[in-house]
Design a protein around this motif. Structure first.
Motif, short mmCIF file in Angstrom:
data_model
loop_
_atom_site.label_atom_id
_atom_site.label_comp_id
_atom_site.label_asym_id
_atom_site.label_seq_id
_atom_site.Cartn_x
_atom_site.Cartn_y
_atom_site.Cartn_z
N ASN A 49 0.83 -1.22 0.00
CA ASN A 49 0.00 0.00 0.00
C ASN A 49 0.86 1.26 0.00
O ASN A 49 0.46 2.29 -0.57
CB ASN A 49 -0.97 0.00 1.18
N ASN A 96 1.62 1.69 -3.51
CA ASN A 96 0.39 2.15 -4.18
C ASN A 96 0.19 3.64 -3.97
O ASN A 96 -0.11 4.39 -4.92
CB ASN A 96 -0.83 1.40 -3.63
N LYS A 136 -2.01 5.09 -6.72
CA LYS A 136 -3.00 4.02 -6.95
C LYS A 136 -3.92 3.89 -5.74
O LYS A 136 -3.61 4.39 -4.66
CB LYS A 136 -2.29 2.69 -7.19
#
Ligand code: FAD
Length: 189
Positions: free
Chosen positions: A163, A166, A171
């Protein structure tokens, strides 16, 4: 503290360079650090070089001189299946391996299993071929030491590290409550 970026003398993209281009520790364009769609055919201006063929793009890719301005971005610059991985294909394959390995890690790992998992994680910043990815990951491992004490905790740890990438790439965040569904059990019937 010297970060991995400083240690490897990694250069972040300069404003004058085309978007997405990454320079490796050797000062040259780093192919595996760069998304395939950001590579461009050479800029000779001839009719043949303006053809956006896979061969042309791969020649540019191989020569390390193939970046062009964003206006010339090919519309179908999807990495062909027979080409070496770019940063995205390598990332997807690596995350699949890491999340799946965590999903099948024991609930109560032995000392030997824990040590090997730690070796695997700590090998990434040293060996992962995308150098700026590796350097960032090294910094994150130092900020958040791996939790290899159980399958559940390790899966969560990888999910959180993924994450962070990301987030850096803009994202969507993944819901870490769903790691088992994604990487072990599959969706409910
Ligand atoms: P990916 O991000 O590769 O994800 C694959 C699948 O995993 C998704 O489809 C989703 O189902 C699932 N998923 C997504 N997030 C999570 C999560 N948090 N937990 C569990 N499952 C999840 N690229 C860069 O451009 N710069 C970097 O610095 C960089 N660093 C990286 C560091 C490491 C250690 C790795 C392994 C990869 C790195 N990458 C980096 C690659 C990047 O993370 C992506 O893999 C790549 O951009 C392709 O993204 P994607 O959207 O196709 O799916």
């Amino acid at each position: 503290r010297v970060t991995k970026h400083e240690e490897l003398n990694i250069t972040t993209p300069k404003p004058s360079l085309p978007p997405g281009m990454v320079i490796g520790p050797d000062g040259k364009p780093c192919k595996i650090c760069t998304a395939f769609r950001n590579w461009r055919p050479p800029t000779s201006g001839t009719a043949s070089s303006s053809k956006k063929s896979t061969a042309g793009m791969m020649a540019a890719f191989a020569s390390g001189t193939g970046f062009r301005s964003p206006e010339s971005k090919p519309e179908n610059a999807v990495l062909p299946p027979h080409c070496p991985p770019d940063v995205e294909a390598l990332g997807r394959a690596t995350w699949s391996f890491l999340h799946a390995t965590a999903a099948y890690y024991p609930a109560r790992p032995t000392t030997h299993q824990r040590a090997n998992m730690l070796n695997l994680i700590h090998a990434l910043p040293v060996l992962y071929p995308c150098t700026h990815c590796a350097a960032d990951f090294d910094d994150k491992i130092k900020e958040h030491p791996p939790d290899v004490s159980s399958r559940e905790r390790l899966s969560k740890w990888f999910c959180e590290r993924h994450n962070e990438v990301n987030e850096k790439l803009g994202k969507e965040m993944f819901d870490c409550a769903k790691v088992d569904e994604r990487w072990k059990d599959g969706p409910p019937d």
